[in-house]
Design a protein around this motif. Structure first.
Motif, PDB file in Angstrom:
ATOM      1  N   LEU A  56      39.387  34.345   8.434  1.00 13.65           N
ATOM      2  CA  LEU A  56      39.429  34.089   9.970  1.00 13.65           C
ATOM      3  C   LEU A  56      38.177  33.402  10.126  1.00 13.65           C
ATOM      4  CD1 LEU A  56      40.736  37.525  11.410  1.00 13.65           C
ATOM      5  CD2 LEU A  56      41.863  35.106  11.266  1.00 13.65           C
ATOM      6  N   VAL A  57      38.342  32.273  11.106  1.00 20.55           N
ATOM      7  CA  VAL A  57      37.163  31.361  11.362  1.00 20.55           C
ATOM      8  C   VAL A  57      36.824  31.546  12.771  1.00 20.55           C
ATOM      9  CG1 VAL A  57      36.596  28.933  11.679  1.00 20.55           C
ATOM     10  CG2 VAL A  57      37.723  29.426   9.645  1.00 20.55           C
ATOM     11  N   GLY A  58      37.640  32.035  13.442  1.00 17.37           N
ATOM     12  CA  GLY A  58      37.399  32.323  14.865  1.00 17.37           C
ATOM     13  C   GLY A  58      38.750  32.686  15.539  1.00 17.37           C
ATOM     14  N   ILE A  59      38.327  33.601  16.746  1.00 13.49           N
ATOM     15  CA  ILE A  59      39.263  34.328  17.602  1.00 13.49           C
ATOM     16  C   ILE A  59      39.050  33.798  19.116  1.00 13.49           C
ATOM     17  CG2 ILE A  59      40.423  36.192  18.442  1.00 13.49           C
ATOM     18  CD1 ILE A  59      39.521  37.734  15.788  1.00 13.49           C
ATOM     19  N   GLU A  60      40.045  33.211  19.814  1.00 10.73           N
ATOM     20  CA  GLU A  60      39.989  33.070  21.312  1.00 10.73           C
ATOM     21  C   GLU A  60      41.189  33.625  22.066  1.00 10.73           C
ATOM     22  OE1 GLU A  60      37.840  28.519  20.405  1.00 10.73           O
ATOM     23  OE2 GLU A  60      39.651  28.809  21.334  1.00 10.73           O
ATOM     24  N   LEU A  61      41.007  34.261  23.172  1.00 16.03           N
ATOM     25  CA  LEU A  61      41.723  34.742  23.938  1.00 16.03           C
ATOM     26  C   LEU A  61      41.582  34.315  25.383  1.00 16.03           C
ATOM     27  CD1 LEU A  61      41.637  38.281  22.664  1.00 16.03           C
ATOM     28  CD2 LEU A  61      43.111  36.678  21.849  1.00 16.03           C
ATOM     29  N   GLY A  62      42.786  33.745  26.012  1.00 14.36           N
ATOM     30  CA  GLY A  62      42.549  33.057  27.333  1.00 14.36           C
ATOM     31  C   GLY A  62      43.838  33.160  28.163  1.00 14.36           C
ATOM     32  N   GLU A  63      43.561  32.861  29.341  1.00 15.31           N
ATOM     33  CA  GLU A  63      44.878  32.697  30.237  1.00 15.31           C
ATOM     34  C   GLU A  63      45.247  34.132  30.625  1.00 15.31           C
ATOM     35  OE1 GLU A  63      45.716  30.043  31.965  1.00 15.31           O
ATOM     36  OE2 GLU A  63      44.865  28.480  30.962  1.00 15.31           O
ATOM     37  N   PHE A  64      44.424  35.075  30.678  1.00 11.42           N
ATOM     38  CA  PHE A  64      44.677  36.356  31.119  1.00 11.42           C
ATOM     39  C   PHE A  64      44.183  36.490  32.520  1.00 11.42           C
ATOM     40  CE2 PHE A  64      42.956  40.759  31.473  1.00 11.42           C
ATOM     41  CZ  PHE A  64      44.100  41.417  31.066  1.00 11.42           C
ATOM     42  N   GLU A  65      44.961  36.951  33.399  1.00 10.05           N
ATOM     43  CA  GLU A  65      44.496  37.313  34.896  1.00 10.05           C
ATOM     44  C   GLU A  65      44.078  38.533  35.079  1.00 10.05           C
ATOM     45  OE1 GLU A  65      47.128  34.947  37.222  1.00 10.05           O
ATOM     46  OE2 GLU A  65      46.121  32.937  36.426  1.00 10.05           O
ATOM     47  N   GLY A  66      42.844  38.841  35.856  1.00 12.72           N
ATOM     48  CA  GLY A  66      42.419  40.068  36.237  1.00 12.72           C
ATOM     49  C   GLY A  66      42.964  40.008  37.922  1.00 12.72           C
ATOM     50  N   GLY A  67      42.432  41.028  38.523  1.00  8.74           N
ATOM     51  CA  GLY A  67      42.713  41.552  40.109  1.00  8.74           C
ATOM     52  C   GLY A  67      41.606  41.509  40.795  1.00  8.74           C
ATOM     53  N   ARG A  68      41.831  41.946  42.020  1.00  8.43           N
ATOM     54  CA  ARG A  68      40.611  41.996  42.959  1.00  8.43           C
ATOM     55  C   ARG A  68      40.238  43.522  42.937  1.00  8.43           C
ATOM     56  NH1 ARG A  68      39.086  37.568  45.790  1.00  8.43           N
ATOM     57  NH2 ARG A  68      40.645  36.074  45.923  1.00  8.43           N
ATOM     58  N   SER A  69      40.883  44.338  42.622  1.00  5.34           N
ATOM     59  CA  SER A  69      40.844  45.823  42.734  1.00  5.34           C
ATOM     60  C   SER A  69      40.697  46.553  41.285  1.00  5.34           C
ATOM     61  CB  SER A  69      41.649  46.680  43.801  1.00  5.34           C
ATOM     62  OG  SER A  69      42.901  46.448  43.025  1.00  5.34           O
ATOM     63  N   ALA A  70      40.148  47.644  41.370  1.00  9.84           N
ATOM     64  CA  ALA A  70      39.981  48.598  40.069  1.00  9.84           C
ATOM     65  C   ALA A  70      41.601  48.737  39.843  1.00  9.84           C
ATOM     66  CB  ALA A  70      39.166  49.683  40.272  1.00  9.84           C
ATOM     67  N   GLU A  71      42.226  49.122  40.677  1.00  7.70           N
ATOM     68  CA  GLU A  71      43.830  49.394  40.501  1.00  7.70           C
ATOM     69  C   GLU A  71      44.429  48.199  39.748  1.00  7.70           C
ATOM     70  OE1 GLU A  71      42.112  49.979  43.341  1.00  7.70           O
ATOM     71  OE2 GLU A  71      41.931  52.262  43.224  1.00  7.70           O
ATOM     72  N   GLU A  72      44.157  47.118  40.357  1.00  9.93           N
ATOM     73  CA  GLU A  72      44.925  45.913  39.780  1.00  9.93           C
ATOM     74  C   GLU A  72      44.260  45.625  38.199  1.00  9.93           C
ATOM     75  OE1 GLU A  72      43.862  43.016  42.825  1.00  9.93           O
ATOM     76  OE2 GLU A  72      46.031  43.408  43.719  1.00  9.93           O
ATOM     77  N   ASN A  73      43.221  45.800  38.228  1.00 13.88           N
ATOM     78  CA  ASN A  73      42.557  45.522  36.921  1.00 13.88           C
ATOM     79  C   ASN A  73      43.096  46.427  35.775  1.00 13.88           C
ATOM     80  OD1 ASN A  73      41.112  43.285  37.562  1.00 13.88           O
ATOM     81  ND2 ASN A  73      39.219  44.487  38.137  1.00 13.88           N
ATOM     82  N   ALA A  74      43.138  47.793  36.144  1.00 14.18           N
ATOM     83  CA  ALA A  74      43.833  48.751  35.272  1.00 14.18           C
ATOM     84  C   ALA A  74      45.056  48.494  35.098  1.00 14.18           C
ATOM     85  CB  ALA A  74      43.506  50.076  35.917  1.00 14.18           C
TER      86      ALA A  74
END
Length: 278
Positions: A239-257
């Motif tokens: 493994l040379v590298g790992i990238e994770l993207g285009e993941f969206e979070g929310g505005r509240s703790a509930e949305e993020n959970a």
């Protein structure tokens, strides 16, 4: 988590052609989950700011200072013999990372899991979306100002299915190898990689819509179980590298959970185990 003596976990939250700020929030969530799973500290680049929703030229100009910071960060990590692991908001961030990886490891295969090939140029893109030009920029089909060291022969697309006409012509001509979603995806990726070292990039829109929140949902995607199976296969390689993207979070703790960061990181855990030596 690293093979050298430099902390390799980076969280990039700067502007990168965002249509909204959810990807910036998502990068922070992924970075926190990666740090929790690996016990590693992280370096943060950029911060959440209002999206510009502008032309690709304006978006690139706004992003360049922080993208260049990230490129320097990759130089540092790779020179130290460490493996960069990055949580990023948008795939356009790859304009900064891929040329550096290719310079240090020209033998490496970039496995790009994405619903889109990202092979458009400013002249072929119908939308002008910066993220749709990443691989074209990294291979020199247009000049991003961030380097063009990646060879198209070293790209393997996985799961692409929303493909523009100019991109389809390139795939039809065999300029870039593409492996579609299917039960045999892990084995076909193993064959396409052909034993080379792997730099792994994941756009969450490669997954079936509804599993995670993404900006561009496209039907016909992978499940988390299929992603884990792919991770198991790729973990057989250096493994040379790992990238994770285009993941969206929310505005509240509930949305993020409810966003699914633990489930996503769990699906790529076979790769993280390799870096941990477990």
């Amino acid at each position: 988590m690293t093979r050298g003596d430099v902390s390799a976990l980076t969280v990039f939250r700067g502007r990168a052609g965002d249509h909204n700020e959810r990807g910036m929030r998502g990068a922070r969530l992924l970075g926190e989950e990666l740090a929790r799973r690996t016990g590693s500290g992280s370096v943060s680049i950029g911060q959440s700011r209002p999206a510009l929703n502008a032309s690709w030229e304006t978006e690139l100009a706004a992003a360049l200072p922080e993208l260049r910071r990230l490129a320097r960060r990759y130089e540092e990590v790779l020179r130290a013999g460490s493996v960069p692991v990055t949580a990023m908001n948008r795939c356009a961030v790859g304009l900064a990372t891929l040329p550096v990886v290719a310079r240090h490891r020209p033998d490496a295969c970039v496995v790009w899991l994405d619903a889109h090939p990202d092979l458009n140029t400013p002249g072929t893109s119908g939308s002008g979306y910066l993220g749709g030009m990443v691989l074209a920029g990294a291979t020199g089909m247009w000049d991003s100002g961030l380097g063009a060291d990646l060879s198209a022969d070293n790209i393997v697309l996985g799961g692409a299915r929303d493909i523009d006409p100019a991109e389809q012509r390139m795939l039809d001509e065999g300029l870039v190898r593409s492996v579609p979603v299917g039960a045999d995806l892990p084995e076909r990726l193993r064959s396409a990689v052909a034993g080379r070292p792997v730099h792994f990039h994941l756009d969450c829109d490669v997954l079936e819509p509804g599993i995670l929140s993404t900006d561009y949902p496209v039907p016909g995607g992978m499940t988390l179980e299929q992603l884990r199976a792919v991770s198991e296969v790729l973990a057989e390689h250096e493994l040379v590298g790992i990238e994770l993207g285009e993941f969206e979070g929310g505005r509240s703790a509930e949305e993020n959970a409810a966003a699914g960061a633990p489930e996503l990181v769990g699906a790529v855990e076979p790769l993280l185990r390799v870096l941990d030596g477990r």
